[in-house]
Design a protein around this motif. Structure first.
Motif, PDB file in Angstrom:
ATOM      1  N   SER A 204      -3.812 -34.835  28.206  1.00 55.77           N
ATOM      2  CA  SER A 204      -3.227 -36.115  27.805  1.00 55.77           C
ATOM      3  C   SER A 204      -2.385 -35.941  26.544  1.00 55.77           C
ATOM      4  N   HIS A 205      -2.948 -35.263  25.535  1.00 61.24           N
ATOM      5  CA  HIS A 205      -2.228 -35.106  24.277  1.00 61.24           C
ATOM      6  C   HIS A 205      -1.178 -34.012  24.339  1.00 61.24           C
ATOM      7  N   ILE A 206      -1.359 -33.039  25.201  1.00 62.99           N
ATOM      8  CA  ILE A 206      -0.306 -32.041  25.380  1.00 62.99           C
ATOM      9  C   ILE A 206       0.911 -32.683  26.028  1.00 62.99           C
ATOM     10  N   CYS A 207       0.681 -33.468  27.051  1.00 64.55           N
ATOM     11  CA  CYS A 207       1.789 -34.014  27.842  1.00 64.55           C
ATOM     12  C   CYS A 207       2.463 -35.210  27.185  1.00 64.55           C
ATOM     13  N   GLY A 208       1.636 -36.174  26.734  1.00 64.72           N
ATOM     14  CA  GLY A 208       2.228 -37.394  26.195  1.00 64.72           C
ATOM     15  C   GLY A 208       2.712 -38.342  27.262  1.00 64.72           C
ATOM     16  N   ASN A 209       2.687 -37.911  28.518  1.00 65.20           N
ATOM     17  CA  ASN A 209       3.016 -38.784  29.643  1.00 65.20           C
ATOM     18  C   ASN A 209       2.227 -38.329  30.859  1.00 65.20           C
ATOM     19  N   ILE A 216      -0.379 -29.467  33.798  1.00 61.60           N
ATOM     20  CA  ILE A 216      -1.145 -28.871  32.707  1.00 61.60           C
ATOM     21  C   ILE A 216      -2.609 -28.676  33.095  1.00 61.60           C
ATOM     22  N   THR A 217      -3.187 -29.611  33.829  1.00 59.66           N
ATOM     23  CA  THR A 217      -4.594 -29.459  34.230  1.00 59.66           C
ATOM     24  C   THR A 217      -4.768 -28.238  35.124  1.00 59.66           C
ATOM     25  N   GLN A 218      -3.842 -28.022  36.041  1.00 58.09           N
ATOM     26  CA  GLN A 218      -3.949 -26.845  36.911  1.00 58.09           C
ATOM     27  C   GLN A 218      -3.788 -25.563  36.109  1.00 58.09           C
ATOM     28  N   LYS A 219      -2.839 -25.574  35.173  1.00 54.28           N
ATOM     29  CA  LYS A 219      -2.651 -24.382  34.360  1.00 54.28           C
ATOM     30  C   LYS A 219      -3.899 -24.104  33.531  1.00 54.28           C
ATOM     31  N   ILE A 229     -10.603 -32.940  29.055  1.00 62.09           N
ATOM     32  CA  ILE A 229     -10.831 -34.241  28.456  1.00 62.09           C
ATOM     33  C   ILE A 229      -9.545 -35.033  28.673  1.00 62.09           C
ATOM     34  N   ILE A 230      -9.639 -36.088  29.493  1.00 63.68           N
ATOM     35  CA  ILE A 230      -8.459 -36.820  29.951  1.00 63.68           C
ATOM     36  C   ILE A 230      -8.617 -38.302  29.641  1.00 63.68           C
ATOM     37  N   GLU A 231      -7.547 -38.903  29.141  1.00 62.90           N
ATOM     38  CA  GLU A 231      -7.591 -40.329  28.833  1.00 62.90           C
ATOM     39  C   GLU A 231      -7.367 -41.152  30.101  1.00 62.90           C
ATOM     40  N   SER A 232      -8.312 -42.067  30.339  1.00 68.88           N
ATOM     41  CA  SER A 232      -8.249 -42.897  31.539  1.00 68.88           C
ATOM     42  C   SER A 232      -8.564 -44.344  31.181  1.00 68.88           C
ATOM     43  N   HIS A 233      -7.713 -45.241  31.593  1.00 70.04           N
ATOM     44  CA  HIS A 233      -7.789 -46.666  31.234  1.00 70.04           C
ATOM     45  C   HIS A 233      -7.743 -47.490  32.513  1.00 70.04           C
ATOM     46  N   ILE A 234      -8.459 -48.584  32.530  1.00 72.35           N
ATOM     47  CA  ILE A 234      -8.487 -49.436  33.724  1.00 72.35           C
ATOM     48  C   ILE A 234      -7.106 -49.976  34.059  1.00 72.35           C
ATOM     49  N   ASP A 235      -6.264 -50.180  33.023  1.00 73.06           N
ATOM     50  CA  ASP A 235      -4.883 -50.627  33.227  1.00 73.06           C
ATOM     51  C   ASP A 235      -4.012 -50.049  32.115  1.00 73.06           C
ATOM     52  N   PRO A 236      -3.528 -48.823  32.283  1.00 72.62           N
ATOM     53  CA  PRO A 236      -2.767 -48.159  31.220  1.00 72.62           C
ATOM     54  C   PRO A 236      -1.560 -48.951  30.724  1.00 72.62           C
ATOM     55  N   SER A 237      -0.993 -49.802  31.572  1.00 72.34           N
ATOM     56  CA  SER A 237       0.222 -50.529  31.185  1.00 72.34           C
ATOM     57  C   SER A 237      -0.013 -51.477  30.015  1.00 72.34           C
TER      58      SER A 237
END
Length: 368
Positions: A204-209, A216-219, A229-237
């Protein structure tokens, strides 16, 4: 040089089976409903081990949302009670540590800004003495491996044996597709000098989008990292912080379903034999390369002697430009990246200058 950390293997403090550790949840705890609802959706995927949420948010500039504060710890506690997920949050002061532990938070992490400050890390370490809680340490904002290792050593020195690192990328003045440059070589160096240390990746912080996160996760998995560790939100918008880099729980589940999980070793004898054969070829080539570099440096020393005797400066900018231009052109034809080629040439050039400097000052030193 190897660093000896007194730590426990990841699987001894959290059982993920043969799968990577997955820590997921909103960048920031915003409301109780947001935290709990996101937690339920993440738990329902069956793929998440730990729920994360930022309670105290260190922001670059004042006036931005700096976290909901201590009340959010109770929301994480409720989410854990309802879903069974373990919980995690970032701590940046001794008070944060005390409050998080009092609320029953299961896992703590030290953020990138904190890692960059040994005084802050030591304060956190002192607050952790006598506590048996998993702690992850993010890499510092700037690409400084020693700072990262130092922070890990301070936390480990406080008696924390459930210790891991988070690779979240590094700040760079260069404009690239990433929010923070991965600089995988630094993470690889950490794995090399502290092989027992669990390292997980923060795409999440490497990509910024969110668009780049699958890449990046596959790499990260291909680099033998032990989790994400990935940021996940019920409604990111409508997220209050870092909306562009958060994914929905459903999108996270799809992402994890499409990951190819590879292993560090194989139980196939035929594979092992072939791999050993190819590695022998690489070893032979590496020996030849090192010998040729040694021969190159002997010529550089002769050039240094010639320049010394003729009172010519070491650095010849036009010659250096010519070397780079010609070698990069050749490298492209051999399908080598320009970035690698330039870095390699810079290392050779710096060593050549060092050798020539030694030679050119030999006569001066002898006369003194």
């Amino acid at each position: 040089m190897k660093h000896s950390l007194d730590i426990l293997p990841l699987q001894s403090w959290i059982d993920t089976g043969d799968k990577p550790l997955i820590i997921a949840g909103p960048c920031s705890a915003e409301t109780e409903e947001q935290v709990v609802s996101t937690a339920h959706l993440l738990a329902n995927t069956g793929k998440v081990n730990v729920l994360r949420a930022g309670i105290w948010k260190p922001r670059t500039r004042p006036g931005e949302f700096e976290g909901i504060g201590s009340v959010g710890l109770q929301w994480l506690k409720r989410a854990k009670e309802e879903t069974g997920l373990l919980t995690a949050t970032e701590v940046a002061t001794a008070k944060h540590v005390e409050e998080a532990l009092a609320a029953g938070i299961d896992t703590l992490w030290v953020g990138a800004r904190s890692t960059a400050n040994p005084f802050t890390v030591q304060e956190i370490a002192d607050a952790l003495k006598g506590v048996n809680v998993p702690v992850f340490v993010k890499n510092p904002v700037n690409p400084d491996l020693s700072l990262w290792i130092g922070a890990l050593e301070r936390i480990n020195g406080a008696g924390i044996k459930k210790l891991g690192a988070i690779h979240r990328g590094f700040s760079s003045f260069e404009k690239t597709a990433f929010r923070n440059e991965p600089m995988w070589d630094i993470a690889i160096q950490l794995k090399t000098i502290a092989p027992e240390l669990p390292i997980i990746n923060d795409p999440s912080h490497i990509c910024g989008n969110r668009e780049l996160i699958p890449y990046i996760t596959q790499k990260a998995m291909d680099m033998d990292m032990q989790g994400l560790i990935i940021e996940s939100h019920i409604d990111p918008s409508v997220a209050w912080t870092d909306a562009k880099q958060q994914v929905t729980p459903a999108a996270l589940a799809d992402l994890l379903d499409n990951l190819s999980i590879r292993h560090a070793a194989s139980n196939n004898p035929a594979f092992d034999d072939k791999l050993a054969e190819l590695r022998q070829q690489i070893d032979k080539l590496d020996d030849q390369i090192i010998k040729q570099i040694g021969d190159r440096m002997k010529i550089a020393e002769k050039i240094g002697e010639y320049k010394r005797d003729n009172h010519v400066t070491i650095l010849q900018v036009s010659r250096w430009d010519e070397i780079v231009q010609k070698r990069v052109q050749l490298a492209r034809a051999l399908n080598l990246s320009e970035d690698f080629t330039v870095k390699y040439l810079e290392l050779l050039h710096n060593e050549s200058i060092r050798k020539q400097n030694e030679v050119m000052n030999t006569k001066v030193n002898a006369e003194v």
